[in-house]
Design a protein around this motif. Sequence first.
Motif, short mmCIF file in Angstrom:
data_model
loop_
_atom_site.label_atom_id
_atom_site.label_comp_id
_atom_site.label_asym_id
_atom_site.label_seq_id
_atom_site.Cartn_x
_atom_site.Cartn_y
_atom_site.Cartn_z
N GLY A 39 -39.57 -19.10 -20.37
CA GLY A 39 -39.62 -18.15 -21.44
C GLY A 39 -38.09 -17.43 -21.80
O GLY A 39 -37.78 -17.16 -22.87
N HIS A 40 -37.15 -17.43 -20.70
CA HIS A 40 -35.94 -16.56 -20.95
C HIS A 40 -35.11 -16.83 -22.04
O HIS A 40 -34.40 -15.77 -22.36
CB HIS A 40 -35.09 -16.15 -19.61
CG HIS A 40 -34.42 -17.18 -19.06
ND1 HIS A 40 -33.51 -16.94 -18.17
CD2 HIS A 40 -34.68 -18.59 -19.03
CE1 HIS A 40 -32.86 -17.97 -17.83
NE2 HIS A 40 -33.43 -19.00 -18.50
N HIS A 41 -35.00 -18.11 -22.40
CA HIS A 41 -34.07 -18.53 -23.74
C HIS A 41 -34.76 -18.11 -24.82
O HIS A 41 -33.97 -18.20 -25.93
CB HIS A 41 -33.51 -19.94 -23.59
CG HIS A 41 -32.77 -20.31 -22.34
ND1 HIS A 41 -31.85 -19.74 -22.15
CD2 HIS A 41 -33.02 -21.10 -21.55
CE1 HIS A 41 -31.11 -20.14 -20.90
NE2 HIS A 41 -32.00 -20.94 -20.52
N VAL B 76 -32.42 -14.16 -11.99
CA VAL B 76 -31.82 -14.62 -11.00
C VAL B 76 -31.71 -16.41 -11.41
O VAL B 76 -31.37 -17.20 -10.62
CB VAL B 76 -32.56 -14.58 -9.61
CG1 VAL B 76 -32.40 -13.28 -9.21
CG2 VAL B 76 -33.96 -15.19 -9.69
N ASP B 77 -32.01 -16.92 -12.86
CA ASP B 77 -32.07 -18.14 -12.97
C ASP B 77 -30.79 -18.53 -13.35
O ASP B 77 -30.04 -17.63 -13.58
CB ASP B 77 -33.01 -18.22 -14.42
CG ASP B 77 -32.98 -19.76 -14.97
OD1 ASP B 77 -34.10 -20.34 -14.58
OD2 ASP B 77 -31.91 -20.28 -15.37
N PHE B 78 -30.26 -19.89 -13.13
CA PHE B 78 -28.96 -19.99 -13.16
C PHE B 78 -28.42 -19.90 -14.58
O PHE B 78 -27.37 -19.67 -14.61
CB PHE B 78 -28.76 -21.59 -12.83
CG PHE B 78 -27.48 -22.44 -12.99
CD1 PHE B 78 -26.53 -22.28 -12.13
CD2 PHE B 78 -27.19 -23.04 -14.14
CE1 PHE B 78 -25.28 -23.06 -12.27
CE2 PHE B 78 -26.03 -23.68 -14.40
CZ PHE B 78 -25.05 -23.48 -13.33
N HIS B 79 -29.20 -20.15 -15.57
CA HIS B 79 -28.67 -19.89 -17.02
C HIS B 79 -28.97 -18.44 -17.40
O HIS B 79 -29.98 -17.69 -17.02
CB HIS B 79 -29.52 -20.68 -17.76
CG HIS B 79 -29.40 -22.15 -17.26
ND1 HIS B 79 -30.52 -22.93 -16.60
CD2 HIS B 79 -28.65 -23.16 -17.74
CE1 HIS B 79 -30.02 -24.22 -16.57
NE2 HIS B 79 -29.01 -24.40 -17.17
N HIS B 80 -28.21 -18.07 -18.49
CA HIS B 80 -28.15 -16.78 -18.93
C HIS B 80 -29.56 -16.67 -19.62
O HIS B 80 -29.69 -17.50 -20.58
CB HIS B 80 -26.92 -16.30 -19.75
CG HIS B 80 -27.27 -15.21 -20.25
ND1 HIS B 80 -27.13 -14.97 -21.59
CD2 HIS B 80 -27.20 -13.72 -19.92
CE1 HIS B 80 -27.22 -13.42 -22.09
NE2 HIS B 80 -27.35 -12.87 -21.01
N VAL C 145 -34.58 -21.31 -9.84
CA VAL C 145 -34.10 -21.72 -8.61
C VAL C 145 -33.34 -23.00 -9.01
O VAL C 145 -32.96 -23.96 -8.17
CB VAL C 145 -35.27 -22.10 -7.57
CG1 VAL C 145 -35.77 -20.90 -6.91
CG2 VAL C 145 -36.06 -23.18 -8.11
N ASP C 146 -32.81 -23.10 -10.17
CA ASP C 146 -32.00 -23.93 -10.64
C ASP C 146 -30.14 -23.56 -10.24
O ASP C 146 -29.59 -24.28 -10.45
CB ASP C 146 -31.79 -24.21 -12.30
CG ASP C 146 -32.02 -23.05 -12.86
OD1 ASP C 146 -32.01 -21.90 -12.55
OD2 ASP C 146 -32.25 -23.20 -14.21
N THR C 147 -30.38 -22.55 -9.33
CA THR C 147 -28.71 -22.24 -8.51
C THR C 147 -28.88 -23.20 -7.55
O THR C 147 -27.65 -23.14 -6.70
CB THR C 147 -29.13 -20.71 -8.19
OG1 THR C 147 -30.32 -20.37 -7.57
CG2 THR C 147 -29.08 -19.87 -9.27
N GLU D 296 -39.00 -19.30 -14.06
CA GLU D 296 -38.36 -19.97 -15.09
C GLU D 296 -37.96 -21.34 -14.93
O GLU D 296 -38.79 -22.28 -14.69
CB GLU D 296 -37.03 -19.05 -15.55
CG GLU D 296 -37.47 -17.33 -15.84
CD GLU D 296 -37.89 -17.26 -17.02
OE1 GLU D 296 -38.15 -18.28 -18.09
OE2 GLU D 296 -38.31 -16.02 -17.52
N GLY D 297 -36.52 -21.46 -14.55
CA GLY D 297 -36.15 -22.88 -14.41
C GLY D 297 -36.26 -23.38 -12.87
O GLY D 297 -36.48 -22.70 -12.06
N GLY D 298 -35.60 -24.44 -12.46
CA GLY D 298 -35.37 -25.03 -11.24
C GLY D 298 -35.99 -26.53 -11.59
O GLY D 298 -37.11 -26.78 -11.97
N TYR D 299 -35.07 -27.36 -11.14
CA TYR D 299 -35.28 -28.98 -11.86
C TYR D 299 -35.22 -30.05 -10.69
O TYR D 299 -35.39 -31.09 -10.59
CB TYR D 299 -34.48 -29.20 -12.85
CG TYR D 299 -34.75 -28.20 -14.15
CD1 TYR D 299 -35.89 -28.24 -14.62
CD2 TYR D 299 -33.82 -27.00 -14.11
CE1 TYR D 299 -35.77 -27.24 -15.67
CE2 TYR D 299 -33.91 -25.92 -14.99
CZ TYR D 299 -35.13 -26.04 -15.73
OH TYR D 299 -35.40 -25.03 -16.87
N CYS D 300 -34.86 -29.56 -9.33
CA CYS D 300 -35.02 -30.38 -8.20
C CYS D 300 -36.35 -30.51 -7.73
O CYS D 300 -36.51 -29.80 -6.84
CB CYS D 300 -33.72 -29.96 -7.27
SG CYS D 300 -33.95 -30.95 -5.87
ZN ZN Z 1 -32.08 -22.06 -15.85
#
Ligand code: ZN
Length: 379
Positions: free
Chosen positions: A186-188, A231-235, A319-321, A356-360
Motif C-alpha cells: 500500500g505505501h505508494h 522500513v521498506d527500501f522504497h519511499h 524487506v527489499d532492503t 509492503e515489499g520484498g521480492y527475493c
Molecule cells: Zn519497496
Amino acid sequence: MTPALMKVYTSKLCTTMHTPEFEFLSGAETQYYESPQRLDAILAYLETHSDSFEITERVEDFGYEPIQRVHKQDFLDYLETAYEEWIQEGGHPNGVLPATIPHHKVTRLGKAKASNLLSKAGEYCFDLSAVITKDTFKAAWNAAQITLTATKDLVRLGAEYEQSLASGAQSRENPPGLYALVRPPGHHAQSDICGGYCFLNNVAIAAQWIIDQPELKGRDGQPKKIAIVDVDFHHGNGTQEIFYSVSNPLYTSMHSADDYPYFTGSALEKGEGEGLGFNVNIPLHHATTDDDYVEILDKLILDHVMPYQPDYVIVSLGVDTFKDDPIAGFLVTSEGYPRIGNSIRKIGVPTLFVQEGGYCVEKLGINVGGMLQGFLGKK
Ligand code: ZN
Ligand code: OKP
C-alpha cells in the motif's frame, strides 16, 4: 515476561486474487515481481515457527467508510470499474496500464479532460507496475479489511498492555506486536493515484481508523497518536502524501536516496501547515549495511519517534532492503532483520506490522520472520 506469540492476520484470498501475468521493468516485459508466491514463502516460515506465530484467517468486514476516509471517491470508482472498461476498449487482458501520464510539460498548455479509460488510466496511475486486473479492487479491499481486523486487535491488546503497565505487572520491554500479512501492498498509493504495485494504502487506512474511533482518546482528550515507521527500501510517497498536512500520524521513512519512486523522499519534505515537522525522510546510500541501517534506525527512533510519544507504532514492513533483492536492495543481510525488529521493540509501544515489499522469494520467510522474531525478543 515475553509475549509468547505474535498473531498473524492473513487470508487465502491474498494469493488467489490480483495475479497479473507480467509487468514492464526497465522497458522489458518481465514476471510480475509482486507475486502470490511472496506471501506463500512468508507463510511457510511462520507456519514452521509456531512457537512464535499464531496464524488467523478471521477477517472482519469494516465496510467502505475507513477506505473512503483515506482515498477519494472518483479514484475508488475508477479502481472498481477500470478493468471492465479496459477490456471493452480493447485493452490487453493482463490488465490496465496507462497509455499516457499527464506530464507537467504537456498539461501546462493542454486543458483537455480525460474521457475514455485509456486517458483516465494516466490520471489515476503514475507508473507501469500497478496493473489493474479483474479482481484487483477486491484484492486491495481484502488486504485493507485484514489490516483493519489486525488494527482493531492492536487497540484491544494496547489497552491490556497499558493496564498491566499501570499495575506494574509489565515493563515497557515487551510491547504487543501483530502482523498483517497482506498483498497487494500500500505505501505508494496516494489518496487518488495508484502506482508501485499499490492500490489502497493499508497502513494509512489503519492509522486513520484509529484516529477516527470516538472512544479511543489519549489522556488529553485528543485522538491516540500513531507513529508510522516505513522500513521498506522504497519511499512511501503515498503515506507521505495522505498525511502531509496533519500532525497525527507521524510519518517516518528510511529508503534509498536514488531509486524508485525517484521524485519523493528527500529530507527536505517535512510536511506542511499543521503537518510541518511530522514527516521525516531519511534517504540512504545504496551501500547501506546491517550496522549502518540499525544505527540510523536507532537514531531515527531516538530523535523523532520517542519524542512524539506515540500510543501505537505501525510499521510498513519491507524487506527489499535485502542484499539479494532482485529489483531493489541495500547490503542488509538475513542477520540484520532481527536487529531491526529488536530496535522497533525498544520503542516500547504496541506495534502493528503491515507487509509492503520484498521480492527475493527464497529469503522472504527468514527475513520477514526474523524481523518479527527480533521484535518478540526471540532472535
Ligand atoms: Zn519497496
Ligand atoms: C513497491 B514496494 C525500479 C523498478 C520499480 C516498481 C517498484 C515498486 C516497489 N528499478 N518498479 O515499495 O516494495
